[in-house]
Scaffold this active site. Structure first.
Site, PDB file in Angstrom:
ATOM      1  N   ASN A  25      74.030  60.205  68.296  1.00  0.00           N
ATOM      2  CA  ASN A  25      74.709  60.978  67.405  1.00  0.00           C
ATOM      3  C   ASN A  25      75.150  62.260  68.130  1.00  0.00           C
ATOM      4  O   ASN A  25      75.989  61.967  69.214  1.00  0.00           O
ATOM      5  CB  ASN A  25      74.107  61.513  66.082  1.00  0.00           C
ATOM      6  CG  ASN A  25      72.638  61.907  66.301  1.00  0.00           C
ATOM      7  OD1 ASN A  25      71.785  61.294  66.759  1.00  0.00           O
ATOM      8  ND2 ASN A  25      72.406  63.066  65.664  1.00  0.00           N
ATOM      9  N   ASP A  26      74.993  63.548  67.806  1.00  0.00           N
ATOM     10  CA  ASP A  26      75.598  64.469  68.410  1.00  0.00           C
ATOM     11  C   ASP A  26      75.916  64.665  69.585  1.00  0.00           C
ATOM     12  O   ASP A  26      74.764  64.282  70.541  1.00  0.00           O
ATOM     13  CB  ASP A  26      74.566  65.725  67.928  1.00  0.00           C
ATOM     14  CG  ASP A  26      74.557  65.823  66.578  1.00  0.00           C
ATOM     15  OD1 ASP A  26      74.849  65.004  65.649  1.00  0.00           O
ATOM     16  OD2 ASP A  26      73.904  67.025  66.152  1.00  0.00           O
ATOM     17  N   ASP A  45      70.686  73.884  66.299  1.00  0.00           N
ATOM     18  CA  ASP A  45      71.888  73.703  66.958  1.00  0.00           C
ATOM     19  C   ASP A  45      72.569  74.940  67.895  1.00  0.00           C
ATOM     20  O   ASP A  45      73.563  75.421  67.276  1.00  0.00           O
ATOM     21  CB  ASP A  45      72.967  73.248  66.097  1.00  0.00           C
ATOM     22  CG  ASP A  45      72.427  72.005  65.142  1.00  0.00           C
ATOM     23  OD1 ASP A  45      71.533  71.280  66.006  1.00  0.00           O
ATOM     24  OD2 ASP A  45      72.921  71.740  64.142  1.00  0.00           O
ATOM     25  N   TRP A  92      66.202  68.338  69.345  1.00  0.00           N
ATOM     26  CA  TRP A  92      67.535  68.055  68.684  1.00  0.00           C
ATOM     27  C   TRP A  92      68.637  68.617  69.449  1.00  0.00           C
ATOM     28  O   TRP A  92      68.455  69.261  70.527  1.00  0.00           O
ATOM     29  CB  TRP A  92      67.118  68.497  67.358  1.00  0.00           C
ATOM     30  CG  TRP A  92      66.555  67.649  66.449  1.00  0.00           C
ATOM     31  CD1 TRP A  92      66.038  66.536  66.709  1.00  0.00           C
ATOM     32  CD2 TRP A  92      66.418  67.773  64.960  1.00  0.00           C
ATOM     33  NE1 TRP A  92      65.460  65.846  65.555  1.00  0.00           N
ATOM     34  CE2 TRP A  92      65.833  66.432  64.699  1.00  0.00           C
ATOM     35  CE3 TRP A  92      67.007  68.357  64.051  1.00  0.00           C
ATOM     36  CZ2 TRP A  92      65.378  66.359  63.095  1.00  0.00           C
ATOM     37  CZ3 TRP A  92      66.786  68.237  62.499  1.00  0.00           C
ATOM     38  CH2 TRP A  92      65.877  67.237  62.017  1.00  0.00           C
ATOM     39  N   ASP A 113      58.705  71.016  65.646  1.00  0.00           N
ATOM     40  CA  ASP A 113      57.417  71.208  66.184  1.00  0.00           C
ATOM     41  C   ASP A 113      56.369  70.396  65.370  1.00  0.00           C
ATOM     42  O   ASP A 113      56.843  69.531  64.664  1.00  0.00           O
ATOM     43  CB  ASP A 113      56.939  72.704  66.170  1.00  0.00           C
ATOM     44  CG  ASP A 113      56.718  73.356  64.701  1.00  0.00           C
ATOM     45  OD1 ASP A 113      56.727  72.362  63.715  1.00  0.00           O
ATOM     46  OD2 ASP A 113      56.573  74.358  64.662  1.00  0.00           O
ATOM     47  N   GLU A 116      75.715  73.241  60.346  1.00  0.00           N
ATOM     48  CA  GLU A 116      75.226  72.631  61.501  1.00  0.00           C
ATOM     49  C   GLU A 116      76.027  72.951  62.547  1.00  0.00           C
ATOM     50  O   GLU A 116      77.208  73.236  62.456  1.00  0.00           O
ATOM     51  CB  GLU A 116      74.810  71.210  61.426  1.00  0.00           C
ATOM     52  CG  GLU A 116      73.874  70.830  60.314  1.00  0.00           C
ATOM     53  CD  GLU A 116      73.492  69.277  60.354  1.00  0.00           C
ATOM     54  OE1 GLU A 116      72.285  69.087  60.546  1.00  0.00           O
ATOM     55  OE2 GLU A 116      74.348  68.729  59.952  1.00  0.00           O
ATOM     56  N   GLN A 170      72.440  63.462  71.616  1.00  0.00           N
ATOM     57  CA  GLN A 170      71.332  62.947  70.678  1.00  0.00           C
ATOM     58  C   GLN A 170      71.053  61.567  70.680  1.00  0.00           C
ATOM     59  O   GLN A 170      71.927  60.641  70.534  1.00  0.00           O
ATOM     60  CB  GLN A 170      71.372  63.191  69.188  1.00  0.00           C
ATOM     61  CG  GLN A 170      71.513  64.735  69.103  1.00  0.00           C
ATOM     62  CD  GLN A 170      69.763  65.153  69.329  1.00  0.00           C
ATOM     63  OE1 GLN A 170      69.107  65.260  68.348  1.00  0.00           O
ATOM     64  NE2 GLN A 170      69.546  65.822  70.467  1.00  0.00           N
TER      65      GLN A 170
END
Length: 573
Positions: free
Chosen positions: A54-55, A184, A116, A137, A238, A71
């Site tokens: 993804n990102d 992010d 992330w 975490d 985000e 990601q």
């Protein structure tokens, strides 16, 4: 082809200024009960060799190489709440990519459930890259962490070391940050006081916020007195992005630049809508706040522009100092169902990198595929000054229709035949494209391209323009219609729409579509409106795909120029 227990040796050579560097990587493919379905795998869009992506994270240029982090779920073709890593590939040209080992993997209590999204910053004056990323975490709380290269002289940046001071930013009772909505971090910029600043996305109730933090060393961070910006009832923000942009010109700017010739862009990936919205405005360095320009101050973000009106999310830009441009990356998700993604063994691709600049009107951004992608063009087809009569199709032969780059421009007359835009249609371009717009016959359009069309026309994706009259002006509607794109009705067949800010009386209507098996990226009005579609035809695949220009209006239009190319396959991971 599935092959059991074979180790592949891949050697990459990069010719750099001081000679030739080599890097070797080994891969093992495991036996499986099925052959990975490659029918829909793109040929020139970035993606890992398998599994979920993804990102885009931390894109940058360092020592002559472009770095793409992303990601990645290394274990499966679906997203995982646990164990996401930072994939890493390098390139000389943003087109051909070579994979390296994962840059960041869960290994510490602060990121044990996932590394992330985040960003990279080239720290001046030494030019050292650093990464800030969100860790999940052991209690699934979100926090921000620092990583630095193990060896800054390595142009490949193969190994990254996490700071012993991590997490460098964490929610607490004192800062009242939502532990589930704090992620992010952006690329950092250097302020007039020589302090670094970053933005982290969050929310307060239903208010979306861009949290601002300051630091002198990337380790000790202090929250600013005010949010950089916020908006009521917009939900979680985000993957924020914040950067300067030149008022006049197409050149990009380093992220720390500011001045009277500069505007600023704040981009927000709106979690609830899964779209990327942007605001243009002024960065007030005295108050450390972003002030949107008139027309961008809406709390209702659906009223402000989007980078892309199709399937495009979690985007990130970086400043390419070598070519003085700002480059935009965006994640394109699948439109297929989860079971099909698992069968084909991969999911998620990246859009073609786009150069981004401010239009001379100051009211919107313009995007265009990076010029390097054009070196994949081959076997050009050219057509000029062709009348496309009403209700007709024109086949564009001689190109590989499943893997092509097409540019077409139209000239329109007889504006008296333009249909009146009824106010009851609520000026919703997607609604016009998917519903009302298809019911109304006649007028100026739709006309455009039918891509990934089957021979029998049972399947096709239509990318088109329709011109409406509104008061004494004309409005141009651009549509990307997926309703007939596939006979597989399990897929998402959403149709996309946007108004394009062009004057059809004095300007030609231009369209460019990059077609790559299961993805169609379209740019209307020289990049003023962009739409990305994922389509999975069952008939119009490979050599059975066709390309047409079409005109379904009641008025003839003129094709002033049509250029099309077959596209070669890029070397990607």
């Amino acid at each position: 082809m599935a092959i059991s227990s074979i180790w592949w040796l891949v050697t990459l050579s990069f010719v750099l200024g001081n000679g030739v560097l080599h890097i070797e990587a080994f891969y093992q493919t495991h036996s499986s009960s099925f052959i990975l379905n490659q029918t829909y795998r793109p040929s020139f869009h970035f993606q890992p060799s398998k599994n979920w992506m993804n990102d885009p994270n931390g894109p940058m240029r360092y020592k002559g190489l472009y770095h793409m982090f992303y990601q990645h779920n290394p274990k499966d073709a679906v997203f995982s709440d646990n164990g996401m890593v930072w994939g890493h590939s390098i390139s000389r040209d943003l087109v051909n990519w070579f994979p390296l080992q994962h840059a960041l993997t869960p290994s510490e209590p602060y990121d044990t459930n996932g590394c992330w999204s985040g960003s990279a910053t080239i720290v001046h004056p030494k030019g050292k890259p650093v990464i800030l990323y969100t860790g999940i975490d052991y209690m699934h709380r979100q926090n921000q962490n620092l990583a630095i290269p193990k060896n800054v002289s390595d142009p490949f940046l193969r190994e990254w070391v996490k700071s012993p001071k991590n997490p460098v930013l964490a929610p607490s009772i004192t800062n009242k940050i939502n532990v589930d909505s704090f992620r992010d971090p952006t690329t950092a910029w250097l302020g007039h006081d020589n302090l670094w600043r970053i933005v982290v996305g969050s929310k307060e109730g239903d208010k979306g916020v861009a949290l601002l933090f300051l630091s002198k060393d990337f380790v000790q961070w202090v929250q600013a007195k005010h949010h950089l910006h916020s908006a009521e009832t917009t939900g979680m923000w985000e993957c924020p992005d914040f950067f300067p942009i030149l008022i006049n010109g197409t050149f990009g700017l380093d992220t720390s630049i500011n001045g009277p010739y500069v505007r600023h862009v704040l981009k927000i990936s709106l979690y609830d809508a899964s779209h990327d919205y942007y605001l243009i405005g002024t960065y007030d360095t005295t108050k450390d706040i972003f002030v949107p320009d008139k027309g961008f101050e809406h709390n209702e973000l659906s009223l402000v522009p989007r980078y892309d009106y199709g399937k495009f999310y979690a985007s990130k830009t970086f400043y390419d100092g070598a070519k003085k441009r700002r480059v935009l990356w965006g994640w394109i998700n699948e439109s297929s169902v989860r079971e099909d993604d698992i069968k084909k063994g991969w999911a998620g691709i990246q859009a073609i990198p786009r150069t981004l600049w401010l239009h001379k009107s100051g009211k919107q951004l313009v995007q265009w595929p990076i010029v390097e992608i054009e070196k994949l063009r081959t076997n050009p087809i050219n057509l000029h000054s062709k009348i496309l009569k009403r209700g007709t199709l024109l086949e564009v032969s001689g190109v590989t229709a499943a893997q092509a780059d097409v540019e077409i421009s139209f000239e329109v007359n007889e504006f008296g035949k333009a249909q009146v835009l009824d106010p009851s249609w609520k000026m919703d371009p997607q609604l016009l494209c998917s519903g009302i717009g298809t019911k109304v016959k006649g007028g100026l359009g739709p006309f455009g391209l039918l891509v990934l069309a089957s021979k029998s026309m049972q399947e096709y994706t239509a990318v088109s323009f329709t011109i409406f009259r509104s008061n004494k002006n004309y409005m141009v509607l651009m549509c990307s219609d997926q309703i007939r794109s596939s006979l597989n009705l399990k897929n998402d067949l959403t149709t996309y729409g946007a108004f394009v800010d062009v004057d059809p009386v004095h300007e030609e209507l231009s369209l460019r579509s990059l077609i790559d098996h299961s993805v169609v990226e379209s740019f209307g009005g020289q990049g003023k409106a962009c739409m990305t579609a994922r389509v999975y035809p069952t008939l119009a695949i490979n050599d059975e795909a066709y390309l047409h220009a079409f005109n379904n209006g009641t008025v003839d239009v003129k094709i002033t120029r049509l250029n099309a190319w077959s596209m070669k396959k890029a070397k990607i991971n």
